[in-house]
Design a protein around this motif. Sequence first.
Motif, PDB file in Angstrom:
ATOM      1  N   PRO A 179      33.394  -8.902  -6.677  1.00  0.00           N
ATOM      2  CA  PRO A 179      32.448  -9.365  -5.665  1.00  0.00           C
ATOM      3  C   PRO A 179      32.908  -9.106  -4.233  1.00  0.00           C
ATOM      4  CG  PRO A 179      33.693 -11.207  -6.515  1.00  0.00           C
ATOM      5  CD  PRO A 179      34.107 -10.013  -7.326  1.00  0.00           C
ATOM      6  N   PHE A 180      31.949  -9.135  -3.326  1.00  0.00           N
ATOM      7  CA  PHE A 180      32.226  -9.075  -1.885  1.00  0.00           C
ATOM      8  C   PHE A 180      31.320 -10.095  -1.215  1.00  0.00           C
ATOM      9  CE2 PHE A 180      29.448  -5.679  -3.297  1.00  0.00           C
ATOM     10  CZ  PHE A 180      28.311  -5.827  -2.520  1.00  0.00           C
ATOM     11  N   GLY A 181      31.683 -10.512  -0.012  1.00  0.00           N
ATOM     12  CA  GLY A 181      31.040 -11.658   0.633  1.00  0.00           C
ATOM     13  C   GLY A 181      29.526 -11.621   0.652  1.00  0.00           C
ATOM     14  N   MET A 182      28.955 -10.482   1.005  1.00  0.00           N
ATOM     15  CA  MET A 182      27.502 -10.384   1.138  1.00  0.00           C
ATOM     16  C   MET A 182      26.791 -10.600  -0.196  1.00  0.00           C
ATOM     17  SD  MET A 182      25.354  -7.404   3.111  1.00  0.00           S
ATOM     18  CE  MET A 182      25.880  -6.102   1.999  1.00  0.00           C
ATOM     19  N   GLN A 183      27.535 -10.455  -1.300  1.00  0.00           N
ATOM     20  CA  GLN A 183      26.949 -10.580  -2.631  1.00  0.00           C
ATOM     21  C   GLN A 183      26.760 -12.038  -3.056  1.00  0.00           C
ATOM     22  OE1 GLN A 183      29.300 -10.706  -5.830  1.00  0.00           O
ATOM     23  NE2 GLN A 183      27.523 -10.797  -7.164  1.00  0.00           N
ATOM     24  N   ALA A 184      27.184 -12.974  -2.234  1.00  0.00           N
ATOM     25  CA  ALA A 184      27.131 -14.401  -2.591  1.00  0.00           C
ATOM     26  C   ALA A 184      25.736 -14.837  -3.032  1.00  0.00           C
ATOM     27  CB  ALA A 184      27.608 -15.251  -1.411  1.00  0.00           C
ATOM     28  N   GLU A 185      24.689 -14.372  -2.355  1.00  0.00           N
ATOM     29  CA  GLU A 185      23.318 -14.771  -2.698  1.00  0.00           C
ATOM     30  C   GLU A 185      22.537 -13.638  -3.374  1.00  0.00           C
ATOM     31  OE1 GLU A 185      22.436 -18.358   0.486  1.00  0.00           O
ATOM     32  OE2 GLU A 185      21.494 -16.416   0.840  1.00  0.00           O
ATOM     33  N   TYR A 186      23.253 -12.651  -3.885  1.00  0.00           N
ATOM     34  CA  TYR A 186      22.620 -11.570  -4.638  1.00  0.00           C
ATOM     35  C   TYR A 186      22.342 -12.101  -6.035  1.00  0.00           C
ATOM     36  CZ  TYR A 186      21.987  -7.023  -6.920  1.00  0.00           C
ATOM     37  OH  TYR A 186      21.486  -5.952  -7.631  1.00  0.00           O
ATOM     38  N   ALA A 187      21.077 -12.331  -6.362  1.00  0.00           N
ATOM     39  CA  ALA A 187      20.747 -12.960  -7.635  1.00  0.00           C
ATOM     40  C   ALA A 187      19.294 -12.729  -7.979  1.00  0.00           C
ATOM     41  CB  ALA A 187      21.033 -14.466  -7.565  1.00  0.00           C
ATOM     42  N   HIS A 188      18.985 -12.977  -9.229  1.00  0.00           N
ATOM     43  CA  HIS A 188      17.600 -12.961  -9.700  1.00  0.00           C
ATOM     44  C   HIS A 188      16.846 -14.079  -8.978  1.00  0.00           C
ATOM     45  CE1 HIS A 188      14.185 -13.458 -12.433  1.00  0.00           C
ATOM     46  NE2 HIS A 188      14.490 -12.296 -12.978  1.00  0.00           N
ATOM     47  N   PRO A 189      15.564 -13.846  -8.612  1.00  0.00           N
ATOM     48  CA  PRO A 189      14.797 -14.910  -7.933  1.00  0.00           C
ATOM     49  C   PRO A 189      14.812 -16.248  -8.663  1.00  0.00           C
ATOM     50  CG  PRO A 189      13.599 -12.839  -7.831  1.00  0.00           C
ATOM     51  CD  PRO A 189      14.793 -12.593  -8.705  1.00  0.00           C
ATOM     52  N   LEU A 190      14.749 -16.211  -9.997  1.00  0.00           N
ATOM     53  CA  LEU A 190      14.779 -17.471 -10.753  1.00  0.00           C
ATOM     54  C   LEU A 190      16.117 -18.185 -10.589  1.00  0.00           C
ATOM     55  CD1 LEU A 190      12.957 -16.803 -14.160  1.00  0.00           C
ATOM     56  CD2 LEU A 190      12.317 -18.431 -12.359  1.00  0.00           C
ATOM     57  N   GLU A 191      17.202 -17.411 -10.524  1.00  0.00           N
ATOM     58  CA  GLU A 191      18.519 -18.025 -10.319  1.00  0.00           C
ATOM     59  C   GLU A 191      18.598 -18.659  -8.939  1.00  0.00           C
ATOM     60  OE1 GLU A 191      23.246 -16.815  -9.984  1.00  0.00           O
ATOM     61  OE2 GLU A 191      21.932 -15.684 -11.313  1.00  0.00           O
ATOM     62  N   THR A 192      18.006 -17.990  -7.957  1.00  0.00           N
ATOM     63  CA  THR A 192      17.978 -18.549  -6.602  1.00  0.00           C
ATOM     64  C   THR A 192      17.321 -19.921  -6.607  1.00  0.00           C
ATOM     65  OG1 THR A 192      17.879 -16.327  -5.621  1.00  0.00           O
ATOM     66  CG2 THR A 192      17.172 -18.169  -4.239  1.00  0.00           C
ATOM     67  N   LEU A 193      16.250 -20.068  -7.389  1.00  0.00           N
ATOM     68  CA  LEU A 193      15.549 -21.352  -7.477  1.00  0.00           C
ATOM     69  C   LEU A 193      16.331 -22.372  -8.304  1.00  0.00           C
ATOM     70  CD1 LEU A 193      11.916 -20.053  -8.100  1.00  0.00           C
ATOM     71  CD2 LEU A 193      12.802 -21.041  -5.994  1.00  0.00           C
ATOM     72  N   ILE A 194      16.884 -21.927  -9.437  1.00  0.00           N
ATOM     73  CA  ILE A 194      17.569 -22.849 -10.349  1.00  0.00           C
ATOM     74  C   ILE A 194      18.846 -23.401  -9.732  1.00  0.00           C
ATOM     75  CG2 ILE A 194      18.771 -23.036 -12.564  1.00  0.00           C
ATOM     76  CD1 ILE A 194      16.752 -20.898 -13.616  1.00  0.00           C
ATOM     77  N   LEU A 195      19.755 -22.508  -9.315  1.00  0.00           N
ATOM     78  CA  LEU A 195      21.013 -22.973  -8.743  1.00  0.00           C
ATOM     79  C   LEU A 195      20.823 -23.511  -7.333  1.00  0.00           C
ATOM     80  CD1 LEU A 195      23.613 -20.306  -9.989  1.00  0.00           C
ATOM     81  CD2 LEU A 195      22.926 -22.476 -11.026  1.00  0.00           C
ATOM     82  N   GLY A 196      19.824 -22.975  -6.627  1.00  0.00           N
ATOM     83  CA  GLY A 196      19.561 -23.447  -5.270  1.00  0.00           C
ATOM     84  C   GLY A 196      19.071 -24.881  -5.213  1.00  0.00           C
ATOM     85  N   THR A 197      18.523 -25.374  -6.309  1.00  0.00           N
ATOM     86  CA  THR A 197      18.055 -26.766  -6.360  1.00  0.00           C
ATOM     87  C   THR A 197      19.194 -27.736  -6.062  1.00  0.00           C
ATOM     88  OG1 THR A 197      16.335 -26.202  -7.955  1.00  0.00           O
ATOM     89  CG2 THR A 197      16.967 -28.526  -7.815  1.00  0.00           C
ATOM     90  N   GLY A 198      20.400 -27.385  -6.525  1.00  0.00           N
ATOM     91  CA  GLY A 198      21.559 -28.250  -6.288  1.00  0.00           C
ATOM     92  C   GLY A 198      21.849 -28.466  -4.823  1.00  0.00           C
ATOM     93  N   PHE A 199      21.486 -27.482  -4.003  1.00  0.00           N
ATOM     94  CA  PHE A 199      21.689 -27.605  -2.556  1.00  0.00           C
ATOM     95  C   PHE A 199      20.863 -28.750  -1.988  1.00  0.00           C
ATOM     96  CE2 PHE A 199      20.168 -26.778   1.706  1.00  0.00           C
ATOM     97  CZ  PHE A 199      21.335 -26.507   2.411  1.00  0.00           C
ATOM     98  N   PHE A 200      19.653 -28.925  -2.489  1.00  0.00           N
ATOM     99  CA  PHE A 200      18.718 -29.889  -1.913  1.00  0.00           C
ATOM    100  C   PHE A 200      18.932 -31.316  -2.403  1.00  0.00           C
ATOM    101  CE2 PHE A 200      16.534 -25.792  -1.630  1.00  0.00           C
ATOM    102  CZ  PHE A 200      16.208 -25.781  -0.283  1.00  0.00           C
ATOM    103  N   ILE A 201      19.617 -31.474  -3.541  1.00  0.00           N
ATOM    104  CA  ILE A 201      19.802 -32.828  -4.077  1.00  0.00           C
ATOM    105  C   ILE A 201      20.613 -33.685  -3.105  1.00  0.00           C
ATOM    106  CG2 ILE A 201      20.777 -34.202  -5.954  1.00  0.00           C
ATOM    107  CD1 ILE A 201      20.244 -31.823  -7.799  1.00  0.00           C
ATOM    108  N   GLY A 202      21.692 -33.130  -2.585  1.00  0.00           N
ATOM    109  CA  GLY A 202      22.506 -33.863  -1.618  1.00  0.00           C
ATOM    110  C   GLY A 202      21.743 -34.202  -0.357  1.00  0.00           C
ATOM    111  N   ILE A 203      20.861 -33.303   0.053  1.00  0.00           N
ATOM    112  CA  ILE A 203      20.038 -33.551   1.240  1.00  0.00           C
ATOM    113  C   ILE A 203      19.139 -34.763   1.007  1.00  0.00           C
ATOM    114  CG2 ILE A 203      18.140 -32.626   2.617  1.00  0.00           C
ATOM    115  CD1 ILE A 203      20.827 -31.407   3.323  1.00  0.00           C
ATOM    116  N   VAL A 204      18.536 -34.834  -0.165  1.00  0.00           N
ATOM    117  CA  VAL A 204      17.668 -35.967  -0.497  1.00  0.00           C
ATOM    118  C   VAL A 204      18.466 -37.270  -0.473  1.00  0.00           C
ATOM    119  CG1 VAL A 204      16.256 -37.011  -2.314  1.00  0.00           C
ATOM    120  CG2 VAL A 204      16.073 -34.567  -1.849  1.00  0.00           C
ATOM    121  N   VAL A 205      19.704 -37.217  -0.940  1.00  0.00           N
ATOM    122  CA  VAL A 205      20.540 -38.414  -1.034  1.00  0.00           C
ATOM    123  C   VAL A 205      21.064 -38.856   0.322  1.00  0.00           C
ATOM    124  CG1 VAL A 205      22.690 -39.367  -1.978  1.00  0.00           C
ATOM    125  CG2 VAL A 205      21.225 -37.929  -3.414  1.00  0.00           C
TER     126      VAL A 205
END
Length: 297
Positions: A179-205
């Motif tokens: 991997p290289f740094g820019m590849q951090a968010e290189y993903a399938h759109p569904l993965e962006t939604l699935i794993l990205g959900t974890g980002f918002f849980i802390g915000i809600v809390v």
Amino acid sequence: MAMNDSVNILNSAYLAVEYIDSFLPDNPLQQPFKNAWNYMLDNYTKFQIATWGSLIVHEVSYFLLCVPGFIFQFIPYMQKYKIQQDKPETWEKQWKCFKTLLFNHFFIQLPLICGTYYFTEYFNIPYGWEEMPRWYVLVAQCFGCAVIEDAWHYFLHRLLHHKRIYKYIHKVHHEFVSPFGMQAEYAHPLETLILGTGFFIGIVVFCNHVVLLWAWVICRLMETIDVHSGYDVPLNPLHLVPFYAGARFHDFHHMNFIGNYASTFTWWDRLFGTDSQFIAYQEKEKKKQCITNKKAN
């Protein structure tokens, strides 16, 4: 009883940090930041701040944080810190990554960002300078967000590696074995939604001010770009974070495909034994290094 004790401990810790903060010198950047923040509030609507402000924070932070790793590939001295030295970056891969990132950022993430304003309105989250939390509260909240996101990431990431679904979604992210740094968010759109959900849980809390949204974005990007950088640079300040996984930990995941599923911390992999192959690999590398040193001497 236990709950009351926990509350008392947290209150005591808060008062102790606040007391220490009273002795610290004034931050010279505070007034310029205050002026800039109030200028923003006076000249832009909440919708513009929440939507376009969040997009700008994400895009500027993401690509600025990618710059050091991008430059490292042109500096011979830095190559000794590259983890997989036999797999250098190529222009073809980086260009492919960049195009996918633009699609994900503007067609997947931007529609989600557009909901930020409605989120802040629904929960009455303030924007004003006077309501902004102190720096130590913000740090604690970002750490709490990281702990929550890390737990979500571990279990959902591990699920995405299941043989029945891996090739449909998560395989996209693993196109790059090194991997290289820019590849951090290189993903399938569904993965962006699935794993990205974890980002918002802390915000809600934790979210009690819009600034936490931006602070957490920057912290999360800093972490994920670092672990995908492909370089284990000494004196990395992120290594001061307790149980921080780091680039070697996640780089092994890309190289091995199995284990080291957590995003930020090591405790979930240690608890479930999914870091066993990584530990064995480290021991093997240490033995190789010892043999090499003996031969050199």
